[in-house]
Design a protein around this motif. Structure first.
Motif, PDB file in Angstrom:
ATOM      1  N   GLN A  53      38.811  69.926  50.956  1.00 45.16           N
ATOM      2  CA  GLN A  53      40.259  69.785  50.780  1.00 45.16           C
ATOM      3  C   GLN A  53      40.806  70.709  49.696  1.00 45.16           C
ATOM      4  OE1 GLN A  53      40.216  65.566  50.137  1.00 45.16           O
ATOM      5  NE2 GLN A  53      40.568  65.114  52.294  1.00 45.16           N
ATOM      6  N   ASN A  54      39.988  71.003  48.682  1.00 46.53           N
ATOM      7  CA  ASN A  54      40.403  71.897  47.595  1.00 46.53           C
ATOM      8  C   ASN A  54      40.190  73.375  47.924  1.00 46.53           C
ATOM      9  OD1 ASN A  54      41.119  69.731  45.979  1.00 46.53           O
ATOM     10  ND2 ASN A  54      39.146  69.669  44.928  1.00 46.53           N
ATOM     11  N   ASN A  55      39.710  73.665  49.130  1.00 46.36           N
ATOM     12  CA  ASN A  55      39.419  75.054  49.536  1.00 46.36           C
ATOM     13  C   ASN A  55      38.447  75.740  48.588  1.00 46.36           C
ATOM     14  OD1 ASN A  55      41.076  75.224  51.909  1.00 46.36           O
ATOM     15  ND2 ASN A  55      42.838  75.184  50.527  1.00 46.36           N
ATOM     16  N   ASP A  56      37.496  74.986  48.051  1.00 46.47           N
ATOM     17  CA  ASP A  56      36.542  75.542  47.099  1.00 46.47           C
ATOM     18  C   ASP A  56      35.646  76.619  47.689  1.00 46.47           C
ATOM     19  OD1 ASP A  56      37.509  73.925  45.090  1.00 46.47           O
ATOM     20  OD2 ASP A  56      35.984  72.377  45.363  1.00 46.47           O
ATOM     21  N   PHE A  57      35.530  76.672  48.988  1.00 47.15           N
ATOM     22  CA  PHE A  57      34.614  77.628  49.607  1.00 47.15           C
ATOM     23  C   PHE A  57      35.214  79.018  49.736  1.00 47.15           C
ATOM     24  CE2 PHE A  57      33.290  73.423  50.752  1.00 47.15           C
ATOM     25  CZ  PHE A  57      31.934  73.476  50.488  1.00 47.15           C
ATOM     26  N   ILE A  58      36.494  79.133  49.452  1.00 49.55           N
ATOM     27  CA  ILE A  58      37.121  80.460  49.494  1.00 49.55           C
ATOM     28  C   ILE A  58      37.617  80.892  48.123  1.00 49.55           C
ATOM     29  CG2 ILE A  58      37.733  80.329  51.930  1.00 49.55           C
ATOM     30  CD1 ILE A  58      40.591  79.633  51.075  1.00 49.55           C
ATOM     31  N   LYS A  59      37.331  80.102  47.096  1.00 46.18           N
ATOM     32  CA  LYS A  59      37.722  80.450  45.734  1.00 46.18           C
ATOM     33  C   LYS A  59      36.641  81.310  45.108  1.00 46.18           C
ATOM     34  CE  LYS A  59      40.376  76.262  44.915  1.00 46.18           C
ATOM     35  NZ  LYS A  59      40.446  74.998  44.163  1.00 46.18           N
ATOM     36  N   PHE A  60      37.063  82.212  44.285  1.00 47.31           N
ATOM     37  CA  PHE A  60      36.112  83.066  43.595  1.00 47.31           C
ATOM     38  C   PHE A  60      35.964  82.575  42.156  1.00 47.31           C
ATOM     39  CE2 PHE A  60      37.799  85.658  47.019  1.00 47.31           C
ATOM     40  CZ  PHE A  60      36.626  86.059  47.623  1.00 47.31           C
ATOM     41  N   LYS A  61      35.345  81.414  42.038  1.00 50.35           N
ATOM     42  CA  LYS A  61      35.117  80.803  40.728  1.00 50.35           C
ATOM     43  C   LYS A  61      33.642  80.483  40.573  1.00 50.35           C
ATOM     44  CE  LYS A  61      39.550  78.564  39.958  1.00 50.35           C
ATOM     45  NZ  LYS A  61      40.230  77.304  39.675  1.00 50.35           N
ATOM     46  N   ASN A  62      33.272  80.243  39.361  1.00 51.13           N
ATOM     47  CA  ASN A  62      31.928  79.812  39.045  1.00 51.13           C
ATOM     48  C   ASN A  62      31.686  78.426  39.653  1.00 51.13           C
ATOM     49  OD1 ASN A  62      30.166  78.093  37.180  1.00 51.13           O
ATOM     50  ND2 ASN A  62      29.615  80.184  36.601  1.00 51.13           N
ATOM     51  N   VAL A  63      30.566  78.240  40.319  1.00 53.04           N
ATOM     52  CA  VAL A  63      30.256  76.970  40.972  1.00 53.04           C
ATOM     53  C   VAL A  63      30.251  75.821  39.970  1.00 53.04           C
ATOM     54  CG1 VAL A  63      28.477  75.692  42.222  1.00 53.04           C
ATOM     55  CG2 VAL A  63      28.979  78.051  42.847  1.00 53.04           C
ATOM     56  N   GLY A  64      29.722  76.051  38.789  1.00 60.53           N
ATOM     57  CA  GLY A  64      29.709  75.018  37.762  1.00 60.53           C
ATOM     58  C   GLY A  64      31.112  74.581  37.390  1.00 60.53           C
ATOM     59  N   ARG A  65      32.040  75.527  37.303  1.00 60.61           N
ATOM     60  CA  ARG A  65      33.434  75.205  36.973  1.00 60.61           C
ATOM     61  C   ARG A  65      34.089  74.424  38.109  1.00 60.61           C
ATOM     62  NH1 ARG A  65      36.833  73.250  33.822  1.00 60.61           N
ATOM     63  NH2 ARG A  65      38.899  74.129  33.872  1.00 60.61           N
ATOM     64  N   ILE A  66      33.812  74.790  39.353  1.00 59.96           N
ATOM     65  CA  ILE A  66      34.357  74.058  40.496  1.00 59.96           C
ATOM     66  C   ILE A  66      33.867  72.606  40.466  1.00 59.96           C
ATOM     67  CG2 ILE A  66      34.243  73.831  43.018  1.00 59.96           C
ATOM     68  CD1 ILE A  66      34.329  76.899  43.156  1.00 59.96           C
ATOM     69  N   GLU A  67      32.578  72.415  40.159  1.00 62.56           N
ATOM     70  CA  GLU A  67      32.030  71.053  40.069  1.00 62.56           C
ATOM     71  C   GLU A  67      32.733  70.270  38.965  1.00 62.56           C
ATOM     72  OE1 GLU A  67      29.854  69.123  41.843  1.00 62.56           O
ATOM     73  OE2 GLU A  67      29.996  70.734  43.297  1.00 62.56           O
ATOM     74  N   GLU A  68      32.956  70.903  37.815  1.00 66.36           N
ATOM     75  CA  GLU A  68      33.651  70.234  36.720  1.00 66.36           C
ATOM     76  C   GLU A  68      35.038  69.768  37.172  1.00 66.36           C
ATOM     77  OE1 GLU A  68      33.936  72.790  33.340  1.00 66.36           O
ATOM     78  OE2 GLU A  68      31.773  72.998  33.158  1.00 66.36           O
ATOM     79  N   LEU A  69      35.760  70.623  37.850  1.00 65.42           N
ATOM     80  CA  LEU A  69      37.114  70.292  38.296  1.00 65.42           C
ATOM     81  C   LEU A  69      37.113  69.228  39.383  1.00 65.42           C
ATOM     82  CD1 LEU A  69      38.616  73.893  38.405  1.00 65.42           C
ATOM     83  CD2 LEU A  69      39.096  72.107  36.714  1.00 65.42           C
ATOM     84  N   THR A  70      36.096  69.209  40.228  1.00 64.36           N
ATOM     85  CA  THR A  70      36.013  68.227  41.307  1.00 64.36           C
ATOM     86  C   THR A  70      35.724  66.841  40.770  1.00 64.36           C
ATOM     87  OG1 THR A  70      35.270  69.942  42.826  1.00 64.36           O
ATOM     88  CG2 THR A  70      34.868  67.670  43.493  1.00 64.36           C
ATOM     89  N   HIS A  71      35.002  66.750  39.684  1.00 55.63           N
ATOM     90  CA  HIS A  71      34.634  65.455  39.120  1.00 55.63           C
ATOM     91  C   HIS A  71      35.727  64.840  38.250  1.00 55.63           C
ATOM     92  CE1 HIS A  71      30.540  65.047  40.538  1.00 55.63           C
ATOM     93  NE2 HIS A  71      30.452  66.358  40.399  1.00 55.63           N
TER      94      HIS A  71
END
Length: 72
Positions: A53-71
């Motif tokens: 839902q957050n379109n995380d798979f097309i973002k060019f961010k650090n995976v660790g940062r995406i996990e932080e934001l998702t939690h």
């Protein structure tokens, strides 16, 4: 949202779930660990849906940062 499927596989203990994105088909496969409890799998499924839902798979961010934001 109907562009995903869920499969269960035996995964390592520390991996509850992960998602693969198939860009050409705009389709997601959520893989849940068949070794975890129902409640754990349910939480993992909801977590993976958030990534979709957050379109995380097309973002060019650090995976660790995406996990932080998702939690959050």
């Amino acid at each position: 949202m109907d562009n995903f499927m869920v499969v269960y596989q035996n995964l390592p203990e520390k991996v509850n779930a992960f998602t693969m994105y198939h860009a050409g088909d705009d389709f997601y496969t959520i893989i849940l660990n068949s070794r975890v409890s129902y409640d754990c799998a349910k939480r993992a499924f909801k977590h993976e849906l958030k990534h979709i839902q957050n379109n995380d798979f097309i973002k060019f961010k650090n995976v660790g940062r995406i996990e932080e934001l998702t939690h959050v």
